[in-house]
Write a protein that holds these residues in place. Structure first.
Motif, mmCIF file in Angstrom:
data_model
loop_
_atom_site.group_PDB
_atom_site.id
_atom_site.type_symbol
_atom_site.label_atom_id
_atom_site.label_comp_id
_atom_site.label_asym_id
_atom_site.label_seq_id
_atom_site.Cartn_x
_atom_site.Cartn_y
_atom_site.Cartn_z
ATOM 1 N N ARG A 253 -4.029 -2.380 -13.509
ATOM 2 C CA ARG A 253 -4.734 -2.744 -14.733
ATOM 3 C C ARG A 253 -6.162 -2.264 -14.663
ATOM 4 N NH1 ARG A 253 -3.568 -7.233 -11.906
ATOM 5 N NH2 ARG A 253 -1.783 -7.646 -13.247
ATOM 6 N N SER A 254 -6.810 -2.283 -15.800
ATOM 7 C CA SER A 254 -8.219 -1.880 -15.832
ATOM 8 C C SER A 254 -9.044 -2.831 -14.984
ATOM 9 C CB SER A 254 -8.726 -1.886 -17.275
ATOM 10 O OG SER A 254 -8.020 -0.957 -18.061
ATOM 11 N N SER A 255 -10.110 -2.306 -14.431
ATOM 12 C CA SER A 255 -10.911 -3.103 -13.512
ATOM 13 C C SER A 255 -12.364 -2.670 -13.591
ATOM 14 C CB SER A 255 -10.385 -2.933 -12.084
ATOM 15 O OG SER A 255 -11.284 -3.471 -11.141
ATOM 16 N N GLY A 256 -13.239 -3.618 -13.281
ATOM 17 C CA GLY A 256 -14.657 -3.281 -13.217
ATOM 18 C C GLY A 256 -15.058 -2.637 -11.911
ATOM 19 N N TYR A 257 -14.151 -2.637 -10.952
ATOM 20 C CA TYR A 257 -14.467 -2.034 -9.657
ATOM 21 C C TYR A 257 -14.408 -0.519 -9.739
ATOM 22 C CZ TYR A 257 -13.994 -6.644 -7.512
ATOM 23 O OH TYR A 257 -14.157 -7.956 -7.162
ATOM 24 N N ASP A 258 -15.237 0.098 -8.934
ATOM 25 C CA ASP A 258 -15.259 1.553 -8.828
ATOM 26 C C ASP A 258 -13.888 2.068 -8.395
ATOM 27 O OD1 ASP A 258 -17.422 3.956 -8.392
ATOM 28 O OD2 ASP A 258 -15.784 4.087 -6.931
ATOM 29 N N PRO A 259 -13.477 3.233 -8.854
ATOM 30 C CA PRO A 259 -12.163 3.761 -8.447
ATOM 31 C C PRO A 259 -11.996 3.938 -6.936
ATOM 32 C CG PRO A 259 -12.971 4.967 -10.334
ATOM 33 C CD PRO A 259 -14.100 4.075 -9.889
ATOM 34 N N LEU A 260 -13.088 4.036 -6.196
ATOM 35 C CA LEU A 260 -12.985 4.181 -4.743
ATOM 36 C C LEU A 260 -13.195 2.855 -3.996
ATOM 37 C CD1 LEU A 260 -14.849 7.574 -4.168
ATOM 38 C CD2 LEU A 260 -12.395 7.153 -4.367
ATOM 39 N N ASP A 261 -13.233 1.775 -4.744
ATOM 40 C CA ASP A 261 -13.393 0.450 -4.149
ATOM 41 C C ASP A 261 -12.012 -0.156 -3.918
ATOM 42 O OD1 ASP A 261 -13.856 -2.310 -3.647
ATOM 43 O OD2 ASP A 261 -15.751 -2.193 -4.724
ATOM 44 N N ARG A 262 -11.734 -0.527 -2.703
ATOM 45 C CA ARG A 262 -10.399 -1.029 -2.367
ATOM 46 C C ARG A 262 -10.047 -2.290 -3.135
ATOM 47 N NH1 ARG A 262 -10.296 -3.130 3.770
ATOM 48 N NH2 ARG A 262 -8.289 -3.847 3.002
ATOM 49 N N ARG A 263 -11.051 -3.021 -3.611
ATOM 50 C CA ARG A 263 -10.781 -4.261 -4.328
ATOM 51 C C ARG A 263 -10.123 -4.018 -5.680
ATOM 52 N NH1 ARG A 263 -16.734 -6.689 -3.886
ATOM 53 N NH2 ARG A 263 -17.152 -4.468 -4.271
ATOM 54 N N ARG A 264 -10.161 -2.787 -6.135
ATOM 55 C CA ARG A 264 -9.539 -2.469 -7.410
ATOM 56 C C ARG A 264 -8.015 -2.462 -7.325
ATOM 57 N NH1 ARG A 264 -11.522 0.955 -11.779
ATOM 58 N NH2 ARG A 264 -9.742 1.503 -13.116
ATOM 59 N N TYR A 265 -7.496 -2.248 -6.133
ATOM 60 C CA TYR A 265 -6.085 -1.906 -5.965
ATOM 61 C C TYR A 265 -5.245 -3.089 -5.517
ATOM 62 C CZ TYR A 265 -7.816 2.757 -6.620
ATOM 63 O OH TYR A 265 -8.405 3.862 -7.156
ATOM 64 N N ALA A 266 -4.074 -3.225 -6.174
ATOM 65 C CA ALA A 266 -3.181 -4.340 -5.877
ATOM 66 C C ALA A 266 -2.007 -3.942 -4.990
ATOM 67 C CB ALA A 266 -2.651 -4.922 -7.180
ATOM 68 N N TYR A 267 -1.649 -2.668 -5.023
ATOM 69 C CA TYR A 267 -0.458 -2.230 -4.299
ATOM 70 C C TYR A 267 -0.825 -1.118 -3.326
ATOM 71 C CZ TYR A 267 1.590 -4.724 -8.202
ATOM 72 O OH TYR A 267 1.899 -5.678 -9.132
ATOM 73 N N TRP A 268 -0.228 -1.210 -2.146
ATOM 74 C CA TRP A 268 -0.543 -0.284 -1.064
ATOM 75 C C TRP A 268 0.718 0.208 -0.382
ATOM 76 C CZ3 TRP A 268 -5.632 0.982 0.090
ATOM 77 C CH2 TRP A 268 -6.597 0.224 -0.569
ATOM 78 N N GLY A 269 0.653 1.458 0.068
ATOM 79 C CA GLY A 269 1.722 1.977 0.896
ATOM 80 C C GLY A 269 1.521 1.601 2.351
ATOM 81 N N GLN A 270 2.437 2.043 3.198
ATOM 82 C CA GLN A 270 2.382 1.728 4.626
ATOM 83 C C GLN A 270 1.492 2.679 5.402
ATOM 84 O OE1 GLN A 270 3.851 -1.046 6.147
ATOM 85 N NE2 GLN A 270 3.951 -1.548 3.966
ATOM 86 N N GLY A 271 1.147 3.789 4.804
ATOM 87 C CA GLY A 271 0.230 4.727 5.440
ATOM 88 C C GLY A 271 0.934 5.875 6.139
ATOM 89 N N THR A 272 0.210 6.967 6.277
ATOM 90 C CA THR A 272 0.674 8.129 7.029
ATOM 91 C C THR A 272 -0.487 8.616 7.893
ATOM 92 O OG1 THR A 272 1.745 10.305 6.851
ATOM 93 C CG2 THR A 272 0.122 9.774 5.158
#
Length: 122
Positions: A98-117
């Motif tokens: 969803r839209s957010s006031g956080y900067d696009p590079l701020d991790r707080r903006r994101y709700a879903y994450w992958g496991q990483g590579t």
């Protein structure tokens, strides 16, 4: 919401890698790539709005990394060129639903994450 990264590996300095993220981009307003090196905080590397082409980059990767998306395939990519040893880290794909006031590079903006590579430059 499941995100799956791929494409990491071991590469020599100056080399290139392309990371891929399988993600439901149609559910997201913004997609990002983050990385975390041992003993360091997770940092934003690149982000892109799914509805357009505006992209954002950390200063440390500008001119070397490119984020792109293929909404028809629900894929997000991170092309990494001129890799340096300091790029070594676990790389994560993230989705902001969803839209957010956080900067696009701020991790707080994101709700879903992958496991990483893992990306290792050596």
């Amino acid at each position: 919401v499941q995100l799956v990264e791929s494409g990491g590996g071991l590469v020599q300095p100056g080399g290139s890698l392309r990371l891929s993220c399988a993600a439901p981009t149609f559910l997201s307003t913004c997609m990002g790539w983050f990385r975390q090196a041992p003993g360091k905080e997770r940092e934003g590397v690149a982000a892109i709005y799914t509805g357009g082409s505006n992209a954002y980059y950390a200063d440390s990767v500008k001119g070397r990394f490119t984020i792109s998306q293929d909404n028809a395939k629900n894929m997000v990519y991170l092309q990494m060129n001129s890799l340096k040893p300091e790029d070594t880290a676990m790389y994560y794909c993230a989705a902001s639903p969803r839209s957010s006031g956080y900067d696009p590079l701020d991790r707080r903006r994101y709700a879903y994450w992958g496991q990483g590579t893992q990306v290792t430059v050596s």
